[in-house]
Write a protein that holds these residues in place. Sequence first.
Motif, PDB file in Angstrom:
ATOM      1  N   UNK A  62      -0.083  -7.165   6.155  1.00 20.09           N
ATOM      2  CA  UNK A  62      -0.786  -7.358   4.884  1.00 20.09           C
ATOM      3  C   UNK A  62      -1.024  -6.054   4.141  1.00 20.09           C
ATOM      4  N   UNK A  63      -0.488  -4.952   4.676  1.00 20.75           N
ATOM      5  CA  UNK A  63      -0.671  -3.639   4.033  1.00 20.75           C
ATOM      6  C   UNK A  63       0.580  -3.242   3.279  1.00 20.75           C
ATOM      7  N   UNK A  64       0.415  -2.696   2.086  1.00 14.97           N
ATOM      8  CA  UNK A  64       1.541  -2.224   1.288  1.00 14.97           C
ATOM      9  C   UNK A  64       2.085  -0.947   1.922  1.00 14.97           C
ATOM     10  N   UNK A  65       3.418  -0.876   2.089  1.00  9.83           N
ATOM     11  CA  UNK A  65       4.056   0.351   2.611  1.00  9.83           C
ATOM     12  C   UNK A  65       4.996   0.866   1.522  1.00  9.83           C
ATOM     13  N   UNK A  66       4.597   1.883   0.781  1.00 15.82           N
ATOM     14  CA  UNK A  66       5.456   2.380  -0.309  1.00 15.82           C
ATOM     15  C   UNK A  66       6.795   2.866   0.238  1.00 15.82           C
ATOM     16  N   UNK A  67       7.878   2.675  -0.562  1.00 19.18           N
ATOM     17  CA  UNK A  67       9.211   3.126  -0.128  1.00 19.18           C
ATOM     18  C   UNK A  67       9.270   4.641  -0.003  1.00 19.18           C
ATOM     19  N   UNK A  68       8.382   5.315  -0.695  1.00 23.01           N
ATOM     20  CA  UNK A  68       8.414   6.793  -0.673  1.00 23.01           C
ATOM     21  C   UNK A  68       7.746   7.357   0.574  1.00 23.01           C
TER      22      UNK A  68
END
Length: 1254
Positions: A62-68
């Motif tokens: 449920x946590x956003x993982x940025x591509x950067x």
Amino acid sequence: MGSAHEGKLRFCIDRGGTFTDVYAEIPGQPEGKVMKLLSVDPSNYEDAPVEGIRRILEEYTGNKIPRTSKVPTENIEWIRMGTTVATNALLERKGERIALCVTRGFKDLLQIGNQARPNIFDLTVLKASNLYEEVIEVDERIELASESDESNLVTGISGEKVRIVKTVDEASLRPLLNGLLDKGIKCLAVVLMHSYTYPNHELALQNLAVSMGFKHVSLSSSLTPMVRAVPRGLTASVDAYLTPVIKEYLSGFISKFDDNLGKINVLFMQSDGGLAPESRFSGHKAVLSGPAGGVVGYSQTLFGVETEKPLIGFDMGGTSTDVSRYAGSYEQVLETQIAGAIIQAPQLDISTVAAGGGSKLKFQFGAFRVGPESVGAHPGPVCYRKGGELAVTDANLVLGYVIPDYFPSIFGPNEDQPLDIEETRKEFEKLAKQINSYRKTIDPSSKEMSVEEIAQGFVNVANETMCRPIRQLTEMKGHETKNHALACFGGAGPQHACAIARSLGMNEVLVHRFCGILSAYGMGLADVIEEAQEPYSATYGPESVLEASRRETLLLKQVKQKLINQGFEESSVTTESYLNLRYEGTDTAIMVKGSGNDYASDFVKLFQQEYGFKLENRNILICDVRVRGIGVTNILKPRVTESSSGTPKASGEYKVYFENGWHNTPLFKLENLGYGHVIPGPSVIMNGNSTVIVEPNCKAIITKYGNIKIEIESSVTTVKVSEKVADVVQLSIFNHRFMGIAEQMGRTLQRTSISTNIKERLDFSCALFDPDGGLVANAPHVPVHLGAMSSTVQWQLEYWGKNLSEGDVLVTNHPCSGGSHLPDITVITPVFDNGKLVFFVASRGHHAEIGGITPGSMPPFSKSIYEEGAAIKAFKLVEKGIFQEEGITKLLKYPSSDESLIKIPGTRRLQDNLSDLRAQIAANQRGIVLIKELIEHYGLETVQSYMVYVQKNAEEAVREMLKSIPEKVSFQSAHSDGSITIEEEDYMDDGSSIHLKLTIDSKKGEAFFDFSGTTSEVYGNWNSPEAVTKAAVIYCLRCLVDVDIPLNQGCLAPVKIFIPPGSFLSPSDKAAVVGGNVLTSQRITDVVLMAFQACACSQGCMNNLTFGDDTFGYYETIAGGSGAGPTWDGTSGVQCHMTNTRMTDPEIFEQRYPVILHKFGLREGSGGGGVHKGGDGVVREIEFRRPVVVSILSERRVHAPRGLNGGKDGARGVNYLVTKDKRRVYLGGKNTMEVEAGEILEILTPGGGGWGSI
């Protein structure tokens, strides 16, 4: 199915060429998560596997993982991955820049390879490009000790004694290596002669290179410590070329995660079906990484779980289809060829055929053709909305096998539209007009074919294309195809599964619930594998078995330790031991697994099972000791599904076309079906992204584990086909079936023969004939045999007349009865149906010994047929089922001569002759069984009709080609009827001429080959039987057609050939002919191709070398340069035109025979100059280590291979003997001499002619 670490995810990933498949086990969820991504999508993400893991982790946590940012790893237990990075780099030639280091004298060894050309009908002789940019010749040499050597010997790893002739000269090597570094080349492949047993020189070179700054060095002795320099060197080249690319990709992959995946178990799938950590994952073991996952996937989830039958794996993708077999253990091969590169390493036995969803559909010369060309992913099939061409996917769409509602809408300019059915139908309608127009010209009363019938026809032809390798894979090893179940996976496979199983006689298809991502799923079922191997050369016996056991124990300790170092408990490690064994005097080694029994008795059983016989009183030799350590993982477990009662509910209904028309067909989703559900056909089951077609008269059953089992009702016994006119679809299918039968005969002959000539050099041909002796199909084995056997069959038919009975087998080799030369023995079996002669099968093989005045039966100075050995015009080898051993023995041992005072020696290898004759009988019998199966299926009348139709099809292709010739060539005279005449002449080295007057009628598509003016019979052995001229003409016509048409009698139907009786192309039955087959045939080919102005002359010779004494004999033909053409340079160091036999590997050559090979390389500058340069010949320098008799039979030593259109001539060949007192003696083209130990034979073969003046 709890995880070892609760709360952590497990990822199985297959990074394919087009799509990346991800299967993730999620804690607490009974179902795994499946995801499919484009492998390359730079506008959205850098790397597909990383992106798949990122998306699933986001969804799980449920946590956003940025591509950067780096992907967090606290929720990952392990990652297992297969990748096509290595395969793609090899296919696209985008590997690392490398150089090759090789023993001095062998600079061109890997370029020449086994000297065979990949496609015998390709005049351009297109070979795969070298992987290396530069070559360094290392001034070093190791020789195997001879019988007389006593001092300065060292024992190699294999137990063989070696002599260090010259150590590595580092001082002279250093500047050469510095030169490579200056050019930016930092990777090396190293192969030094006999390094398999004495690797010290390779290791010294590696130490020097690493100290100088080279970043990667691949040693052939470390990668595959087995005898054979060519495959070992090619493997080292592949490894050096690919390993840096893989390491770069893996390091990029790992760097995208926090802590560089330091605490996470990451493993990669190897070509042998085992997993390896990143540090041990190298290029030469990575090329089958993805397909290997699929084999592991179907074998571990279906065999012994869903069926007890052996499985055929059928993985159909976009551009190709992979076929494999599993019957309780992985079937491995030690050598395979991928993208033109030979790799010698243990790998799963996976056959790839160029037929897939993207295979092009064409209508040519009155027949449907599918592939081998592919439309590719861009522009792809017509339905992809990118302006592509019709492909198998389009046919499946038109028939309703592909349902747009269930296919991603990713097409069109904005990538948001579905598959384009309208445009696909329009393209099929255009093709339908062309097909129906053609059919009307053949039969005005023919009914028009609908778009659906045409699409169905193409699918049927595609299915037959894919059935061929399946039959070969099973029956080549002595297994019945119909006794298997078809394990079907891959994107397109389940659409074709029922039809393919029915065609193969199977009654069971299995489709795994994860069939669309089975290669990924298989990663989670594989074990971690460590292997070790070393050469050991000894005769099998009590002492050698003890030594092999000692070596085995040491190797087992090494592999166990490597697995323990990777975290395995000793109790989780299992091991396997193998000995690589062969019979003395053969080249066919078998890797025998230790079973607690005696290795030798297991070897004898395996040999008999695979080859159909055993060799009595023959030593068994040990070649290698191999061990395999297996770290057992048992990670993924099959999930039992709940049983379901009641009638399954369809999710919709669609129109689907089957053989008898459109059907309203229910569609079911697999996720809505449960254990026990039975779905009768016709029906469609959507299994994720895969469409499973259940045909009429089949039924699908959902199994306990949620997989689909389809039961196939046996097909109708007789398929009715119109016999009045060839059905355009059945024509293609019969072409495949007839050619497949000839190929399987060839495989049976290769499998059951004993001699090196047939089993290893592949000097044989197999064919089937109609009841009149007309050639129906000739597998493309040796060109000089092509079409020539028809004359033989027809001569025998005329000779025996009605004196042929069921159970008779005929044998002949005499030139006057349609033979080529005496070593080529033809075995012919007439076949009867209810007492009526219905067809013939025949096989022709080159027997290394047939008697005559010199060992090897290739005498340079024979003046009559009797001096060349046993000559058999007609004899029943088997009469009414009884093998006539006494009669054939007499003919072979006591050749007859019309001069009673002259006694000619008979065969010196009778038992080999008899064994190979029995193998030829077995090959014929295999052909009979397969044709009788065809007759059962289609009926005799239909099969015989199509024997005629396939000949007419080939005739049409040749006529079309002949019609186009006049506008392409310049000619001496044109005639009022529209025909043209071209005259061409060339000379043998004695001055005898071959004169051809070629008249082509461009309106009718006919040609007249008039050889009037050719020299009369010669007092020598280069007289050529008429059958050889016919073979040369048919070969040339097939090359000029440049389309994959069947090779049969029809090719000669538009052609008349006149050969003046009494000329050396039609000699008397007493004339010597041994050189006609191997020398004159090449000159005839050059004359014909020069008349057509197709290409310049090739080397025009086979450079026949024989040597031996009373204890052994050796025979080889040596490569040269091929001729250049209007758009291509000639190829260097390759077999040309009428031969395509292989060269013995240099290390085997020195190991088995009393010789030292000082040089085998290209003869630079020998190709003729021009706009396009002719190919270079080769240089071969052989030192003899004991007295032997040497014979050379060669041509083009006086008259050079001619250039064309102003191109320069190729260099003439030269033969020298360097005597013990250092005199260099010119031998001429044909000679026999007794050489002493230490004398050196130098053979410089001719180059090819150039094309076009500069």
